[in-house]
Design a protein around this motif. Structure first.
Motif, mmCIF file in Angstrom:
data_model
loop_
_atom_site.group_PDB
_atom_site.id
_atom_site.type_symbol
_atom_site.label_atom_id
_atom_site.label_comp_id
_atom_site.label_asym_id
_atom_site.label_seq_id
_atom_site.Cartn_x
_atom_site.Cartn_y
_atom_site.Cartn_z
ATOM 1 N N MET A 3 0.838 -1.188 0.000
ATOM 2 C CA MET A 3 0.000 0.000 0.000
ATOM 3 C C MET A 3 0.877 1.243 0.000
ATOM 4 O O MET A 3 1.973 1.238 0.568
ATOM 5 C CB MET A 3 -0.877 0.036 1.252
ATOM 6 C CG MET A 3 -1.942 -1.000 1.292
ATOM 7 S SD MET A 3 -2.967 -0.719 2.750
ATOM 8 C CE MET A 3 -3.692 -2.317 2.918
ATOM 9 N N GLN A 7 -3.298 5.827 -2.836
ATOM 10 C CA GLN A 7 -4.041 4.700 -3.391
ATOM 11 C C GLN A 7 -5.445 4.641 -2.794
ATOM 12 O O GLN A 7 -5.660 5.007 -1.642
ATOM 13 C CB GLN A 7 -3.353 3.385 -3.078
ATOM 14 C CG GLN A 7 -2.133 3.106 -3.881
ATOM 15 C CD GLN A 7 -1.509 1.779 -3.513
ATOM 16 O OE1 GLN A 7 -1.577 1.333 -2.377
ATOM 17 N NE2 GLN A 7 -0.871 1.148 -4.484
ATOM 18 N N VAL A 9 -7.987 1.715 -1.865
ATOM 19 C CA VAL A 9 -7.964 0.270 -1.687
ATOM 20 C C VAL A 9 -9.237 -0.196 -0.997
ATOM 21 O O VAL A 9 -9.913 0.574 -0.314
ATOM 22 C CB VAL A 9 -6.732 -0.205 -0.879
ATOM 23 C CG1 VAL A 9 -5.445 0.139 -1.594
ATOM 24 C CG2 VAL A 9 -6.723 0.369 0.514
ATOM 25 N N ILE A 58 -6.045 -3.238 -4.485
ATOM 26 C CA ILE A 58 -6.010 -1.879 -5.023
ATOM 27 C C ILE A 58 -7.226 -1.648 -5.906
ATOM 28 O O ILE A 58 -7.552 -2.477 -6.762
ATOM 29 C CB ILE A 58 -4.724 -1.643 -5.851
ATOM 30 C CG1 ILE A 58 -3.504 -1.737 -4.930
ATOM 31 C CG2 ILE A 58 -4.778 -0.295 -6.553
ATOM 32 C CD1 ILE A 58 -2.189 -1.676 -5.684
ATOM 33 N N ARG A 61 -4.706 3.259 -8.285
ATOM 34 C CA ARG A 61 -3.338 3.589 -7.896
ATOM 35 C C ARG A 61 -3.228 5.089 -7.597
ATOM 36 O O ARG A 61 -3.923 5.888 -8.196
ATOM 37 C CB ARG A 61 -2.363 3.224 -8.994
ATOM 38 C CG ARG A 61 -2.297 1.752 -9.235
ATOM 39 C CD ARG A 61 -1.095 1.404 -10.081
ATOM 40 N NE ARG A 61 -1.083 -0.001 -10.416
ATOM 41 C CZ ARG A 61 -0.640 -0.955 -9.624
ATOM 42 N NH1 ARG A 61 -0.184 -0.642 -8.441
ATOM 43 N NH2 ARG A 61 -0.654 -2.208 -9.994
#
Length: 65
Positions: A3, A7, A9, A58, A61
């Motif tokens: 991570m 990002q 997620v 993810i 990004r």
């Protein structure tokens, strides 16, 4: 893969009481095994312990400067 800041997620997280939740977060910072993030469902800032993240993937990004 790890991570990183910026990002988005999706995580599966177990809190200190043992409750397991799934949520989408945007990572704002990572330090000392703590992830500062914004929960995308509530818009609230949250802190997650890395050891309590059971799974993650993810969604988007981060932007690299």
């Amino acid at each position: 893969m790890k991570m990183s800041i910026g990002q988005t997620v999706e995580i599966v997280y177990q809190d200190k009481t043992g409750k397991i939740t799934q949520r989408k977060i945007e990572i704002n910072g990572i330090r000392n095994c703590r992830i500062r993030a914004t929960c995308l469902t509530t818009g609230a800032p949250r802190v997650f312990l890395q050891d309590n993240i059971l799974a993650w993937r993810i969604i988007k990004r981060g932007v690299v400067a």
